[in-house]
Write a protein that holds these residues in place. Structure first.
Motif, PDB file in Angstrom:
ATOM      1  N   THR A  64       0.827  -1.215   0.000  1.00 51.38           N
ATOM      2  CA  THR A  64       0.000   0.000   0.000  1.00 51.38           C
ATOM      3  C   THR A  64       0.854   1.255   0.000  1.00 51.38           C
ATOM      4  OG1 THR A  64      -0.212  -0.135   2.417  1.00 51.38           O
ATOM      5  CG2 THR A  64      -1.965  -1.160   1.105  1.00 51.38           C
ATOM      6  N   LEU A  65       0.949   1.946   1.125  1.00 53.25           N
ATOM      7  CA  LEU A  65       1.607   3.239   1.192  1.00 53.25           C
ATOM      8  C   LEU A  65       3.062   3.137   0.739  1.00 53.25           C
ATOM      9  CD1 LEU A  65       0.292   4.423   4.689  1.00 53.25           C
ATOM     10  CD2 LEU A  65      -0.782   4.699   2.435  1.00 53.25           C
ATOM     11  N   ARG A  66       3.427   3.971  -0.216  1.00 56.52           N
ATOM     12  CA  ARG A  66       4.784   4.014  -0.768  1.00 56.52           C
ATOM     13  C   ARG A  66       5.181   2.680  -1.399  1.00 56.52           C
ATOM     14  NH1 ARG A  66       4.543   5.587   4.185  1.00 56.52           N
ATOM     15  NH2 ARG A  66       5.728   3.795   4.963  1.00 56.52           N
ATOM     16  N   GLY A  67       4.203   1.846  -1.694  1.00 61.18           N
ATOM     17  CA  GLY A  67       4.481   0.544  -2.280  1.00 61.18           C
ATOM     18  C   GLY A  67       5.085  -0.445  -1.309  1.00 61.18           C
ATOM     19  N   ALA A  68       5.097  -0.122  -0.015  1.00 59.78           N
ATOM     20  CA  ALA A  68       5.683  -1.000   0.995  1.00 59.78           C
ATOM     21  C   ALA A  68       4.632  -1.966   1.533  1.00 59.78           C
ATOM     22  CB  ALA A  68       6.268  -0.175   2.144  1.00 59.78           C
ATOM     23  N   PRO A  69       5.056  -3.138   2.023  1.00 61.77           N
ATOM     24  CA  PRO A  69       4.094  -4.074   2.613  1.00 61.77           C
ATOM     25  C   PRO A  69       3.645  -3.582   3.979  1.00 61.77           C
ATOM     26  CG  PRO A  69       6.330  -4.923   2.842  1.00 61.77           C
ATOM     27  CD  PRO A  69       6.436  -3.664   2.022  1.00 61.77           C
ATOM     28  N   HIS A  70       2.337  -3.552   4.181  1.00 62.19           N
ATOM     29  CA  HIS A  70       1.764  -3.111   5.453  1.00 62.19           C
ATOM     30  C   HIS A  70       0.751  -4.127   5.941  1.00 62.19           C
ATOM     31  CE1 HIS A  70       3.487   0.782   4.306  1.00 62.19           C
ATOM     32  NE2 HIS A  70       3.253   1.202   5.529  1.00 62.19           N
ATOM     33  N   ALA A  71       0.724  -4.315   7.250  1.00 59.70           N
ATOM     34  CA  ALA A  71      -0.249  -5.211   7.869  1.00 59.70           C
ATOM     35  C   ALA A  71      -1.465  -4.421   8.325  1.00 59.70           C
ATOM     36  CB  ALA A  71       0.379  -5.936   9.054  1.00 59.70           C
ATOM     37  N   CYS A 153      17.392  -7.059 -13.354  1.00 56.18           N
ATOM     38  CA  CYS A 153      16.862  -8.369 -13.742  1.00 56.18           C
ATOM     39  C   CYS A 153      17.361  -8.813 -15.116  1.00 56.18           C
ATOM     40  CB  CYS A 153      15.336  -8.355 -13.756  1.00 56.18           C
ATOM     41  SG  CYS A 153      14.585  -8.096 -12.139  1.00 56.18           S
ATOM     42  N   GLY A 154      17.775  -7.834 -15.924  1.00 54.95           N
ATOM     43  CA  GLY A 154      18.157  -8.151 -17.294  1.00 54.95           C
ATOM     44  C   GLY A 154      16.979  -8.630 -18.105  1.00 54.95           C
ATOM     45  N   ALA A 155      15.792  -8.057 -17.833  1.00 52.48           N
ATOM     46  CA  ALA A 155      14.571  -8.507 -18.513  1.00 52.48           C
ATOM     47  C   ALA A 155      13.568  -7.367 -18.578  1.00 52.48           C
ATOM     48  CB  ALA A 155      13.967  -9.697 -17.782  1.00 52.48           C
ATOM     49  N   THR A 156      12.589  -7.557 -19.441  1.00 50.60           N
ATOM     50  CA  THR A 156      11.486  -6.605 -19.552  1.00 50.60           C
ATOM     51  C   THR A 156      10.299  -7.141 -18.757  1.00 50.60           C
ATOM     52  OG1 THR A 156      12.173  -5.835 -21.741  1.00 50.60           O
ATOM     53  CG2 THR A 156       9.864  -5.499 -21.135  1.00 50.60           C
ATOM     54  N   HIS A 157       9.755  -6.290 -17.872  1.00 49.09           N
ATOM     55  CA  HIS A 157       8.582  -6.699 -17.101  1.00 49.09           C
ATOM     56  C   HIS A 157       7.828  -5.468 -16.628  1.00 49.09           C
ATOM     57  CE1 HIS A 157      10.872  -5.606 -13.540  1.00 49.09           C
ATOM     58  NE2 HIS A 157      11.772  -6.535 -13.776  1.00 49.09           N
ATOM     59  N   LEU A 158       6.775  -5.670 -15.849  1.00 48.68           N
ATOM     60  CA  LEU A 158       6.006  -4.550 -15.318  1.00 48.68           C
ATOM     61  C   LEU A 158       6.874  -3.670 -14.433  1.00 48.68           C
ATOM     62  CD1 LEU A 158       2.661  -6.188 -14.138  1.00 48.68           C
ATOM     63  CD2 LEU A 158       2.955  -4.690 -16.096  1.00 48.68           C
ATOM     64  N   SER A 159       6.536  -2.395 -14.391  1.00 50.48           N
ATOM     65  CA  SER A 159       7.144  -1.513 -13.408  1.00 50.48           C
ATOM     66  C   SER A 159       6.845  -2.056 -12.016  1.00 50.48           C
ATOM     67  CB  SER A 159       6.560  -0.103 -13.537  1.00 50.48           C
ATOM     68  OG  SER A 159       6.777   0.637 -12.368  1.00 50.48           O
ATOM     69  N   GLU A 160       7.827  -1.943 -11.107  1.00 50.98           N
ATOM     70  CA  GLU A 160       7.667  -2.479  -9.756  1.00 50.98           C
ATOM     71  C   GLU A 160       6.464  -1.875  -9.042  1.00 50.98           C
ATOM     72  OE1 GLU A 160       8.574  -4.842  -6.390  1.00 50.98           O
ATOM     73  OE2 GLU A 160       9.219  -4.957  -8.481  1.00 50.98           O
ATOM     74  N   MET A 161       6.290  -0.547  -9.148  1.00 55.51           N
ATOM     75  CA  MET A 161       5.189   0.083  -8.433  1.00 55.51           C
ATOM     76  C   MET A 161       3.839  -0.262  -9.048  1.00 55.51           C
ATOM     77  SD  MET A 161       6.378   1.500  -5.771  1.00 55.51           S
ATOM     78  CE  MET A 161       5.165   2.680  -5.209  1.00 55.51           C
ATOM     79  N   VAL A 162       3.789  -0.416 -10.356  1.00 59.09           N
ATOM     80  CA  VAL A 162       2.544  -0.854 -10.995  1.00 59.09           C
ATOM     81  C   VAL A 162       2.189  -2.258 -10.514  1.00 59.09           C
ATOM     82  CG1 VAL A 162       1.461  -1.462 -13.189  1.00 59.09           C
ATOM     83  CG2 VAL A 162       2.842   0.617 -13.015  1.00 59.09           C
ATOM     84  N   PHE A 163       3.194  -3.116 -10.413  1.00 58.12           N
ATOM     85  CA  PHE A 163       2.973  -4.482  -9.946  1.00 58.12           C
ATOM     86  C   PHE A 163       2.464  -4.482  -8.507  1.00 58.12           C
ATOM     87  CE2 PHE A 163       4.239  -8.446  -7.975  1.00 58.12           C
ATOM     88  CZ  PHE A 163       3.925  -9.404  -8.930  1.00 58.12           C
ATOM     89  N   ARG A 164       3.143  -3.734  -7.642  1.00 57.92           N
ATOM     90  CA  ARG A 164       2.784  -3.761  -6.229  1.00 57.92           C
ATOM     91  C   ARG A 164       1.397  -3.176  -5.978  1.00 57.92           C
ATOM     92  NH1 ARG A 164       7.665  -3.280  -2.055  1.00 57.92           N
ATOM     93  NH2 ARG A 164       9.190  -4.597  -3.129  1.00 57.92           N
ATOM     94  N   LEU A 165       1.152  -1.989  -6.511  1.00 59.39           N
ATOM     95  CA  LEU A 165      -0.150  -1.358  -6.265  1.00 59.39           C
ATOM     96  C   LEU A 165      -1.265  -2.078  -7.010  1.00 59.39           C
ATOM     97  CD1 LEU A 165       0.850   2.421  -6.272  1.00 59.39           C
ATOM     98  CD2 LEU A 165       0.749   0.805  -4.365  1.00 59.39           C
ATOM     99  N   GLY A 166      -0.936  -2.656  -8.158  1.00 62.79           N
ATOM    100  CA  GLY A 166      -1.934  -3.434  -8.890  1.00 62.79           C
ATOM    101  C   GLY A 166      -2.374  -4.666  -8.122  1.00 62.79           C
TER     102      GLY A 166
END
Length: 357
Positions: A64-71, A153-166
């Motif tokens: 959630t907030l700042r893309g960090a894991p929250h409980a 990673c040496g690869a193409t993939h989703l943006s980290e923040m798009v992945f996390r918030l998605g």
């Protein structure tokens, strides 16, 4: 109203319930805003420092907030998903950083992009799935504007923040204590709630638990768009002058700020404990050299809270089943108080306390 630095810090100790007797997760106010689950002790130790012996069965971990894991409380998950969702397209763009540029260039609304990624992730995650496998599968199902080249990673993939918030948008939670992270569907997920109780709204939660704060500090803590924070600013937030600075606090908290308790508690705060997360670091730790030691670029230590002051830093030193503390004190703290907390931490980890180094 005016307030001193001492009043503010004493207020935060009390508002964050660092000074209370054992209680339950239902009564842990920090779970309204979310308890960051970063580091070896994470959210459960932060809750233990507030008198809560929580179980993962009662909690849910979301990015959630700042893309960090929250409980959060599991019972609140639908309301939390609604409360932490971007407030606008601009807010979504702010939260996903530079990933918004190719999306907008392709005519894709960043907020819609998160919904698209979220639904795709949930469709794929019919059973628990490791982050890397899920990222690969989602990348295969989405188009080029969603992707970016990742040098590490040496690869193409989703943006980290798009992945996390998605993931949160799509109703996925993180399995506790997994590395690399494992994601799974939130049981009985029906989407974000239509109504959110006020305490779960992040702006209110930040003002209550980290106030008095400026709008800029709240905006930075939430990593949100400033215009949206201003538009959603609570009508019951009132002005408070703190050592010459113009800040705000919820009106209902003014009495607590004027005369907060003076209990001389000692706590071993984890590196990402909420008490250390305010964006007014110079208020919490006025000395620049101490701030640098507490918040280095890499490898943050924990903080020793004594009374309302950060009195030094600590790091765990483990050998087999024994835990020692590497302590660096800035101010006087009774040896017995530190050792008592060291014993608590060792018991929390299921090891033996071996004293200080």
């Amino acid at each position: 109203m005016t307030a001193t630095r001492e009043q503010v810090l004493r207020y935060r100790v009390h508002a964050q319930q660092l000074d209370r007797a054992p209680a339950t997760a239902d009564d842990a106010d920090v779970l309204d805003l979310g308890v960051q689950d970063t580091g070896p002790d994470g959210a459960l130790w932060a809750l233990a420092n507030r008198g809560v012996e929580a179980r993962w069965d009662d909690l849910v971990i979301l990015w959630t907030l700042r893309g960090a894991p929250h409980a959060y409380r599991r019972a609140d998950v639908a309301q939390v998903a609604a409360a932490v969702a971007p407030m606008s397209s601009d807010d979504a763009a702010k939260r996903i950083l530079d990933a918004s540029k190719p999306l907008r260039a392709a005519g894709i609304d960043p907020a819609v992009a998160l919904d698209t990624v979220g639904s795709t992730m949930r469709d794929i995650a019919s059973s628990p799935i490791v982050k890397g496998a899920l990222s690969t599968a989602v990348t295969e199902r989405t188009t080029e504007p969603f992707h970016r080249w990742c040098r590490p990673c040496g690869a193409t993939h989703l943006s980290e923040m798009v992945f996390r918030l998605g993931a949160t948008t799509g109703g996925l939670e993180l399995e506790p204590d997994t590395s690399p992270p494992v994601l799974r569907r939130i049981p009985r997920w029906r989407g974000p709630a239509g109504r959110v109780r006020p305490a779960l709204r992040p702006i209110r939660g930040t003002l209550h638990l980290l106030g008095p704060s400026t709008r800029k500090e709240v905006t930075e803590f939430l990593d949100a768009a400033s215009t949206d924070v201003t538009a959603a600013w609570p009508s019951d937030a009132v002005d408070v002058e703190v050592d010459g600075r113009a800040t705000s606090l919820l009106e209902a908290d003014l009495d607590a700020l004027s005369d907060p308790p003076r209990d001389a508690v000692t706590r071993l705060l984890g590196p990402y404990d909420l008490f250390l997360q305010g964006r007014d670091r110079s208020l919490l730790v006025p000395d620049a050299a101490r701030r640098k030691a507490l918040w280095p670029v890499l490898g943050r230590p924990g903080a020793i809270l004594h009374g309302h002051e950060i009195a030094g830093t600590w790091r765990p030193r483990t050998k087999g089943r024994r835990l020692a503390l590497e302590v660096r004190l800035w101010d006087d703290v009774p040896d017995a108080a530190i050792d008592e907390q060291g014993e608590r931490l060792a018991a929390f980890r299921g090891v033996t306390y071996a004293g200080r180094t």
